[in-house]
Write a protein that holds these residues in place. Structure first.
Motif, short mmCIF file in Angstrom:
data_model
loop_
_atom_site.label_atom_id
_atom_site.label_comp_id
_atom_site.label_asym_id
_atom_site.label_seq_id
_atom_site.Cartn_x
_atom_site.Cartn_y
_atom_site.Cartn_z
N ARG A 130 -37.71 73.68 19.60
CA ARG A 130 -37.36 74.68 20.63
C ARG A 130 -37.51 76.12 20.15
O ARG A 130 -37.72 77.03 20.95
CB ARG A 130 -35.92 74.45 21.08
N VAL A 131 -37.35 76.35 18.84
CA VAL A 131 -37.43 77.71 18.31
C VAL A 131 -37.90 77.64 16.86
O VAL A 131 -37.52 76.74 16.11
CB VAL A 131 -36.07 78.44 18.41
N THR A 132 -38.77 78.58 16.51
CA THR A 132 -39.23 78.70 15.12
C THR A 132 -39.05 80.15 14.69
O THR A 132 -39.58 81.07 15.33
CB THR A 132 -40.71 78.32 14.98
N VAL A 133 -38.27 80.34 13.64
CA VAL A 133 -38.03 81.68 13.09
C VAL A 133 -38.60 81.71 11.68
O VAL A 133 -38.17 80.92 10.82
CB VAL A 133 -36.54 82.03 13.08
N SER A 134 -39.56 82.58 11.45
CA SER A 134 -40.20 82.71 10.13
C SER A 134 -39.67 83.95 9.41
O SER A 134 -38.86 84.71 9.95
CB SER A 134 -41.72 82.78 10.30
N LEU A 184 -30.72 83.08 11.77
CA LEU A 184 -29.98 81.96 12.34
C LEU A 184 -29.30 82.34 13.65
O LEU A 184 -29.27 81.56 14.61
CB LEU A 184 -28.94 81.46 11.33
N LEU A 185 -28.77 83.54 13.71
CA LEU A 185 -28.15 84.01 14.94
C LEU A 185 -29.19 84.13 16.05
O LEU A 185 -28.93 83.79 17.21
CB LEU A 185 -27.46 85.36 14.70
N PHE A 186 -30.37 84.60 15.70
CA PHE A 186 -31.47 84.69 16.66
C PHE A 186 -31.86 83.31 17.17
O PHE A 186 -32.07 83.10 18.37
CB PHE A 186 -32.67 85.37 16.00
N ALA A 187 -31.94 82.33 16.26
CA ALA A 187 -32.30 80.97 16.65
C ALA A 187 -31.26 80.38 17.58
O ALA A 187 -31.61 79.74 18.58
CB ALA A 187 -32.47 80.10 15.41
N ALA A 188 -29.98 80.59 17.28
CA ALA A 188 -28.91 80.08 18.16
C ALA A 188 -29.01 80.70 19.54
O ALA A 188 -28.86 80.01 20.56
CB ALA A 188 -27.55 80.36 17.54
N GLU A 189 -29.30 81.99 19.58
CA GLU A 189 -29.45 82.67 20.87
C GLU A 189 -30.60 82.07 21.67
O GLU A 189 -30.48 81.86 22.88
CB GLU A 189 -29.68 84.16 20.63
N MET A 200 -26.91 78.87 22.76
CA MET A 200 -25.62 78.34 22.35
C MET A 200 -24.99 79.24 21.29
O MET A 200 -25.68 80.06 20.66
CB MET A 200 -25.75 76.91 21.84
N ALA A 201 -23.69 79.11 21.15
CA ALA A 201 -22.96 79.90 20.17
C ALA A 201 -23.25 79.40 18.76
O ALA A 201 -23.51 78.20 18.57
CB ALA A 201 -21.46 79.83 20.45
N PRO A 202 -23.23 80.28 17.75
CA PRO A 202 -23.50 79.84 16.38
C PRO A 202 -22.61 78.69 15.93
O PRO A 202 -23.07 77.77 15.24
CB PRO A 202 -23.24 81.11 15.55
N GLU A 203 -21.34 78.71 16.34
CA GLU A 203 -20.42 77.66 15.90
C GLU A 203 -20.75 76.30 16.52
O GLU A 203 -20.19 75.27 16.10
CB GLU A 203 -18.97 78.04 16.21
N GLN A 204 -21.66 76.28 17.48
CA GLN A 204 -22.10 75.01 18.06
C GLN A 204 -23.32 74.45 17.34
O GLN A 204 -23.82 73.39 17.71
CB GLN A 204 -22.43 75.20 19.55
N CYS A 205 -23.78 75.15 16.31
CA CYS A 205 -24.99 74.75 15.59
C CYS A 205 -24.65 74.29 14.17
O CYS A 205 -23.70 74.75 13.55
CB CYS A 205 -25.98 75.91 15.49
N VAL A 206 -25.48 73.39 13.68
CA VAL A 206 -25.45 73.02 12.27
C VAL A 206 -26.78 73.47 11.66
O VAL A 206 -27.83 73.41 12.30
CB VAL A 206 -25.24 71.49 12.09
N TYR A 207 -26.71 73.97 10.41
CA TYR A 207 -27.93 74.38 9.71
C TYR A 207 -28.06 73.59 8.44
O TYR A 207 -27.12 73.49 7.65
CB TYR A 207 -27.92 75.88 9.41
N ILE A 208 -29.24 73.02 8.22
CA ILE A 208 -29.51 72.14 7.09
C ILE A 208 -30.59 72.75 6.22
O ILE A 208 -31.67 73.12 6.72
CB ILE A 208 -29.97 70.74 7.58
#
Length: 225
Positions: A132-136, A150-155, A159-167
């Motif tokens: 859905r999103v690619t941030v380079s 990461l904030l840009f990707a969540a946007e 969804m809110a950042p706290e709704q995301c997991v980053y691996i």
């Protein structure tokens, strides 16, 4: 836990790119008459990027003589023409991404790879069709460990950042995720740099294999069936 979106690092997390990145670095190193980097060195250095790979095989005197940017330019030119000869998804990644797609769970990629390399590479691999999103590294003015990508990707995932997991498989991934307010997972199967101890990264979780990550996500992600 209210996880609704999943964001991944790329190299060393979803894709094993060490073969192609290493071939590009070794192309430059061999052109200087130096011994090429071993597979072991590539595995623990690739996540640190092109500069680190070149410095692992070229002494500082030669780097000063030729210029690190010139050498890096040669490496990236070679890599750009040979992006996907040896690169493969880690075992279990296709099944994991297929599960996310099946349940319409938004997912994306946040990488420190330049877009001129990231986007053509992803285009060669059909499993990324539903990303859905690619941030380079050059999408924004900042790159990891800054939280902005990461904030840009969540946007972009709405969804809110706290709704995301980053691996991710690097300390900077965990630093960026924590700074963004996301749940963080250290991918222990990736390119852990020599001397690095993931226990010191303060990730919320560690997963030794893609399968263990898959099992964690099945329990944690808000799946609307």
């Amino acid at each position: 836990m209210n996880i609704k979106g999943v964001l991944f690092d790329l190299d060393g997390t979803l894709l094993d790119t060490a073969g192609d990145m290493g071939a590009a670095a070794n192309h430059v190193i061999a052109s200087l008459g130096l011994p090429i980097l071993s597979d072991d060195v590539l595995q623990c250095t690739t996540s640190d990027g092109s500069y680190a790979l070149l410095r692992a095989g070229i002494d500082e005197a030669l780097i000063e003589q030729h210029g690190i940017e010139e050498l890096r330019g040669q490496m990236l030119a070679f890599y750009g023409q040979n992006l996907c000869h040896h690169t493969r998804p880690y075992e279990g990644v296709p099944e994991l991404l297929a599960w996310l797609n099946q349940y319409d769970i938004p997912w994306g990629i946040v990488t420190n790879k330049p877009s001129a390399l990231t986007l053509p590479l992803l285009a060669e691999l059909p499993l990324f069709e539903h990303c859905r999103v690619t941030v380079s590294s050059d999408t924004l003015a900042f790159k990891k460990p800054h939280p902005a990508p990461l904030l840009f990707a969540a946007e972009r995932l709405v969804m809110a950042p706290e709704q995301c997991v980053y691996i991710g498989d690097h300390k900077r991934d965990i630093e960026a995720g924590r700074a963004a307010g996301m749940t963080t997972i250290a991918a222990i199967w990736g390119y852990i740099s020599a001397g690095e101890d993931p226990n010191n990264w303060q990730a919320d979780h560690q997963t030794p294999t893609v399968l263990s990550l898959f099992n964690w996500l099945k329990d944690a992600v808000d799946v609307k069936r």
